[in-house]
Design an enzyme around this catalytic site. Structure first.
Site, PDB file in Angstrom:
ATOM      1  N   ASP A 180    -111.406  57.986  22.216  1.00  0.00           N
ATOM      2  CA  ASP A 180    -111.033  56.576  22.216  1.00  0.00           C
ATOM      3  C   ASP A 180    -112.007  55.793  21.337  1.00  0.00           C
ATOM      4  O   ASP A 180    -113.182  55.674  21.661  1.00  0.00           O
ATOM      5  CB  ASP A 180    -111.058  56.048  23.660  1.00  0.00           C
ATOM      6  CG  ASP A 180    -110.774  54.552  23.720  1.00  0.00           C
ATOM      7  OD1 ASP A 180    -110.228  54.004  22.735  1.00  0.00           O
ATOM      8  OD2 ASP A 180    -111.089  53.938  24.762  1.00  0.00           O
ATOM      9  N   ASN A 183    -111.596  52.459  20.385  1.00  0.00           N
ATOM     10  CA  ASN A 183    -111.679  51.002  20.574  1.00  0.00           C
ATOM     11  C   ASN A 183    -111.872  50.576  22.029  1.00  0.00           C
ATOM     12  O   ASN A 183    -111.721  49.404  22.367  1.00  0.00           O
ATOM     13  CB  ASN A 183    -110.454  50.301  19.961  1.00  0.00           C
ATOM     14  CG  ASN A 183    -109.157  50.678  20.673  1.00  0.00           C
ATOM     15  OD1 ASN A 183    -109.188  51.447  21.642  1.00  0.00           O
ATOM     16  ND2 ASN A 183    -108.050  50.145  20.221  1.00  0.00           N
ATOM     17  N   ASP A 195    -110.294  50.998  24.896  1.00  0.00           N
ATOM     18  CA  ASP A 195    -109.266  50.612  25.875  1.00  0.00           C
ATOM     19  C   ASP A 195    -108.903  51.757  26.815  1.00  0.00           C
ATOM     20  O   ASP A 195    -107.965  51.644  27.609  1.00  0.00           O
ATOM     21  CB  ASP A 195    -108.014  50.064  25.175  1.00  0.00           C
ATOM     22  CG  ASP A 195    -107.295  51.134  24.364  1.00  0.00           C
ATOM     23  OD1 ASP A 195    -107.829  52.265  24.254  1.00  0.00           O
ATOM     24  OD2 ASP A 195    -106.202  50.851  23.833  1.00  0.00           O
ATOM     25  N   ASP A 199    -107.276  57.474  20.379  1.00  0.00           N
ATOM     26  CA  ASP A 199    -106.577  56.824  19.265  1.00  0.00           C
ATOM     27  C   ASP A 199    -107.061  57.384  17.928  1.00  0.00           C
ATOM     28  O   ASP A 199    -107.949  58.241  17.879  1.00  0.00           O
ATOM     29  CB  ASP A 199    -106.774  55.303  19.320  1.00  0.00           C
ATOM     30  CG  ASP A 199    -108.244  54.922  19.439  1.00  0.00           C
ATOM     31  OD1 ASP A 199    -109.071  55.534  18.724  1.00  0.00           O
ATOM     32  OD2 ASP A 199    -108.582  54.045  20.259  1.00  0.00           O
ATOM     33  N   ASP A 238     -95.957  66.116  14.405  1.00  0.00           N
ATOM     34  CA  ASP A 238     -94.923  66.597  15.302  1.00  0.00           C
ATOM     35  C   ASP A 238     -93.628  65.889  14.917  1.00  0.00           C
ATOM     36  O   ASP A 238     -93.624  64.681  14.689  1.00  0.00           O
ATOM     37  CB  ASP A 238     -95.296  66.235  16.743  1.00  0.00           C
ATOM     38  CG  ASP A 238     -95.052  67.374  17.705  1.00  0.00           C
ATOM     39  OD1 ASP A 238     -93.907  67.834  17.772  1.00  0.00           O
ATOM     40  OD2 ASP A 238     -96.006  67.791  18.384  1.00  0.00           O
ATOM     41  N   ASP A 281     -90.461  70.083  17.159  1.00  0.00           N
ATOM     42  CA  ASP A 281     -90.304  70.174  18.604  1.00  0.00           C
ATOM     43  C   ASP A 281     -88.949  70.765  18.999  1.00  0.00           C
ATOM     44  O   ASP A 281     -87.908  70.306  18.516  1.00  0.00           O
ATOM     45  CB  ASP A 281     -90.429  68.755  19.174  1.00  0.00           C
ATOM     46  CG  ASP A 281     -90.590  68.720  20.669  1.00  0.00           C
ATOM     47  OD1 ASP A 281     -91.616  69.207  21.153  1.00  0.00           O
ATOM     48  OD2 ASP A 281     -89.686  68.211  21.354  1.00  0.00           O
ATOM     49  N   GLU A 310     -90.904  75.048  17.044  1.00  0.00           N
ATOM     50  CA  GLU A 310     -91.160  75.443  18.428  1.00  0.00           C
ATOM     51  C   GLU A 310     -89.884  76.060  18.994  1.00  0.00           C
ATOM     52  O   GLU A 310     -88.808  75.474  18.892  1.00  0.00           O
ATOM     53  CB  GLU A 310     -91.561  74.237  19.283  1.00  0.00           C
ATOM     54  CG  GLU A 310     -92.007  74.675  20.671  1.00  0.00           C
ATOM     55  CD  GLU A 310     -91.825  73.598  21.745  1.00  0.00           C
ATOM     56  OE1 GLU A 310     -92.463  73.712  22.782  1.00  0.00           O
ATOM     57  OE2 GLU A 310     -91.012  72.666  21.534  1.00  0.00           O
ATOM     58  N   HIS A 361    -100.601  71.563  24.476  1.00  0.00           N
ATOM     59  CA  HIS A 361    -100.478  70.466  25.443  1.00  0.00           C
ATOM     60  C   HIS A 361     -99.463  70.756  26.542  1.00  0.00           C
ATOM     61  O   HIS A 361     -99.273  69.931  27.426  1.00  0.00           O
ATOM     62  CB  HIS A 361    -100.075  69.199  24.692  1.00  0.00           C
ATOM     63  CG  HIS A 361     -98.729  69.347  24.042  1.00  0.00           C
ATOM     64  ND1 HIS A 361     -98.491  70.264  23.027  1.00  0.00           N
ATOM     65  CD2 HIS A 361     -97.547  68.762  24.308  1.00  0.00           C
ATOM     66  CE1 HIS A 361     -97.212  70.198  22.691  1.00  0.00           C
ATOM     67  NE2 HIS A 361     -96.620  69.295  23.441  1.00  0.00           N
ATOM     68  N   ASP A 362     -98.796  71.899  26.465  1.00  0.00           N
ATOM     69  CA  ASP A 362     -97.738  72.207  27.432  1.00  0.00           C
ATOM     70  C   ASP A 362     -98.131  73.225  28.487  1.00  0.00           C
ATOM     71  O   ASP A 362     -97.296  73.607  29.310  1.00  0.00           O
ATOM     72  CB  ASP A 362     -96.493  72.735  26.691  1.00  0.00           C
ATOM     73  CG  ASP A 362     -95.764  71.634  25.952  1.00  0.00           C
ATOM     74  OD1 ASP A 362     -95.855  70.465  26.368  1.00  0.00           O
ATOM     75  OD2 ASP A 362     -95.097  71.945  24.944  1.00  0.00           O
TER      76      ASP A 362
HETATM   77  C1  GLC Z   1     -91.703  70.424  23.587  1.00  0.00           C
HETATM   78  C2  GLC Z   1     -93.018  69.698  23.667  1.00  0.00           C
HETATM   79  C3  GLC Z   1     -93.202  69.185  25.052  1.00  0.00           C
HETATM   80  C4  GLC Z   1     -92.084  68.221  25.350  1.00  0.00           C
HETATM   81  C5  GLC Z   1     -90.727  68.855  25.120  1.00  0.00           C
HETATM   82  C6  GLC Z   1     -89.673  67.817  25.028  1.00  0.00           C
HETATM   83  O1  GLC Z   1     -91.681  71.549  24.383  1.00  0.00           O
HETATM   84  O2  GLC Z   1     -94.061  70.518  23.244  1.00  0.00           O
HETATM   85  O3  GLC Z   1     -94.441  68.565  25.243  1.00  0.00           O
HETATM   86  O4  GLC Z   1     -92.189  67.775  26.669  1.00  0.00           O
HETATM   87  O5  GLC Z   1     -90.662  69.570  23.913  1.00  0.00           O
HETATM   88  O6  GLC Z   1     -89.853  67.055  23.876  1.00  0.00           O
HETATM   89 CA    CA Z   2    -108.033  53.351  22.264  1.00  0.00          CA
END
Ligand code: GLC
Ligand code: CA
Length: 554
Positions: A22, A24, A26, A30, A99, A201, A255, A328-329
């Protein structure tokens, strides 16, 4: 025909912007924060950044529900700071990929709203709107992967719209040529700004079977056979490539849930003639679960190895692999395939188990310092739409059991703020962080790992440097040894007479290890290891918990 090959020598770092840094104050990560960390990213010996969505979004799925594709979310900055980050990355020799989330948009996207406001106008057909069946039933029996059924009712139109993911993620109708033109406009917009490509995605879901028929075969993930690798998928991806992508020096990574090597080869190939350059498949993420992290099963090393080896072999000479253990999944890999009580050792072993395979490696923020799963007390503290939904579904389960599943499976563990220091708010923000910081930041953080030569962080740096400097890692053939071993994963790479042997113990106990025939360990150079001065007894040693050794035979 364009034939981009630079991605083969690269390694990528994935940023999930909300929790990276972060700038700034908040409480939300970012682009100002990213800008300050560019030197850090470069110091990992990676060559590129993949940004999870930075676009305007109401955050029902944290950016994967896009409300405006051609602007940066005010949470993360604006196009000016984006451009600054992009230039700063390029100056450091880091490529940047975005993405691209075009299977669906947010229900707050202008197209979606316009399609409701004017049913006769052009935007209604951007989505899959259907009436209820004459008997009052939903348009078909498909399920949503995130929330209940795949259809949501809109009273203004007296129609349902399709959503494979959350209710606020309405599927785009890619069969409509106007939608495909929009996708191309989005691609051009970012490529013209200077980005180097896209991670696309759930791209294998964009072509739905005409008529959206009922799915009478698939027991769960109902409907998936009618939208995964759908009938016009190659036509659409080919069109994007012909009209846009082929005109830029860029790459695409698709993906692809439930992807197999055989089907992957319909999308990717060595010559660059097919739809995509690379693909993310999920098979190796199923060593401790079935289809989704929310259907757990006991971790099986053999299952993991089978997936690794299958992809290495099937793609060899035909197409190029991506290599990853976190994004992230998924929950954190040490908490899954390693051990929190042998965190440093298993963190390094897990790095070695995938970084030396053939392919382009991806490292997810926090993975390089061995971040682990978070355990929150109540479901209310979790943020992910999937976690909340899975919790809700388990109506008959006792509270503890539900929370144990969430702790084990939730993507939120990958989304806690990055742990930079042992100071206030882990050095992530000067404000109130938008999401819980893992209390273990006091010991697990970048500052501490930076200062420790033997940290997980420095192991990643060394491993990635070694990969870059050694053609055997980039180009060598792959061969697995001892595939039936329950404790060890052993693989060999070979290139022009140089061999590399990677030994990984997945056991929390000491186990005797004997080198595969054809190797004399005392003659090898131990280039990376996670226990100091590892002793040898001829071709045998007692492997410590989660021990890894990488030997070079030149
Ligand atoms: C992909 C992304 C995931 C998202 C899903 C729907 O699997 O990596 O984070 O929730 O698609 O967009
Ligand atoms: Ca921020």
């Amino acid at each position: 025909m364009k034939n981009t090959q630079w991605y083969k020598e690269m390694a990528f770092y994935q940023i999930w912007p909300r929790s990276f840094s972060d700038g700034n104050g908040d409480g939300i990560g970012d682009l100002y924060g990213v800008y300050e960390k560019l030197d850090y990213i470069k110091s990992l010996n990676v060559d590129g950044i993949w940004f999870s969505p930075l676009y305007v979004s109401p955050n029902a799925d944290y950016g994967y529900d896009v409300a405006d594709y051609m602007d940066i979310s005010p949470d993360y900055g604006d196009l000016d700071i984006f451009k600054k980050v992009l230039d700063g990355a390029h100056e450091r020799g880091l490529r940047v990929i975005m993405d691209l989330v075009v299977n669906h948009t947010s229900d707050e996207h202008a197209w979606f709203k316009a399609g409701i406001a004017d049913k006769a106008g052009p935007y209604h057909d951007y989505y899959f709107w259907r009436k209820a069946k004459p008997n009052g039933k939903l348009p078909n029996n498909w399920g949503s992967l995130f929330e209940g059924k795949a259809w949501e009712y809109n009273p203004e139109l007296d129609e349902y719209y399709l959503h494979i993911f959350a209710k606020k993620q309405a599927d785009l109708n890619m069969d409509n040529p106007a939608v495909r033109e929009e996708v191309k406009r989005i691609m051009r917009f970012w490529l013209d700004l200077g980005v180097d490509g896209f991670r696309e995605d759930v791209i294998t879901f964009i072509s739905k079977k005409p008529g959206l028929p009922n799915d009478r075969l698939t027991p769960f993930l109902k409907g998936i056979r009618h939208y995964s690798n759908g009938p016009r998928i190659h036509e659409y991806l080919g069109e994007f490539k012909r009209d846009v992508l082929s005109k830029y020096d860029c790459i695409t990574i698709g993906e692809a849930p439930l992807m197999t090597p055989r089907t992957a080869l319909e999308y990717i190939d060595e010559s660059g003639a097919k739809d995509l350059d690379l693909m993310f498949h999920f098979q190796h993420m199923g060593a401790d679960c079935l289809f989704t992290d929310y259907i757990p099963r006991r971790f099986s090393l053999r299952r993991l190895k089978r997936s690794f080896t299958r992809w290495q072999k099937k793609l060899s000479g035909r197409a190029w692999n991506t290599l990853y253990l976190e994004n992230h999944d998924h929950p954190r890999i040490i908490s899954r395939y390693g051990s929190e009580s042998h965190r440093t050792e298993s963190g390094k072993m897990l790095a070695a188990c995938y970084l030396f395979q053939q392919g382009t490696p991806f490292i997810y923020q926090g993975q390089e310092i061995g971040m682990t799963n978070i355990s929150l007390q109540t479901i209310g503290e979790y943020k992910c739409v999937m976690a909340k939904n899975e919790y809700k579904k388990k109506t008959r389960w006792p509270e503890e059991k539900k929370m144990a599943l969430i702790h084990r499976a939730s993507r939120d563990s990958a989304r806690t703020p990055m742990q930079w220091t042992c100071g206030e708010k882990a050095g992530f923000t000067t404000g109130e962080p938008w999401f819980a910081i893992n209390p273990n930041y006091v010991t697990i953080n970048v500052e501490r790992d930076n200062a420790d030569e033997d940290s997980i962080l420095n192991f990643y740096r060394k491993a990635l440097k070694f990969r870059k400097d050694n053609p055997v890692v980039l180009w060598g053939s792959y061969r697995e040894h001892k595939p039936m071993s329950k404790w060890f994963y052993t693989y060999e790479r070979e290139y022009q007479g140089v061999r590399l042997l990677v030994i990984c113990s997945f056991s929390d106990k000491e186990r005797r290890y004997t080198a595969p025939s054809g190797f004399s360990l005392p003659e090898g150079e131990p280039v990376l290891f996670n226990y100091a001065h590892p002793p040898l007894n001829g071709n045998t040693f007692m492997a410590k918990p989660y021990e890894t050794r990488v030997y070079l035979f030149a």
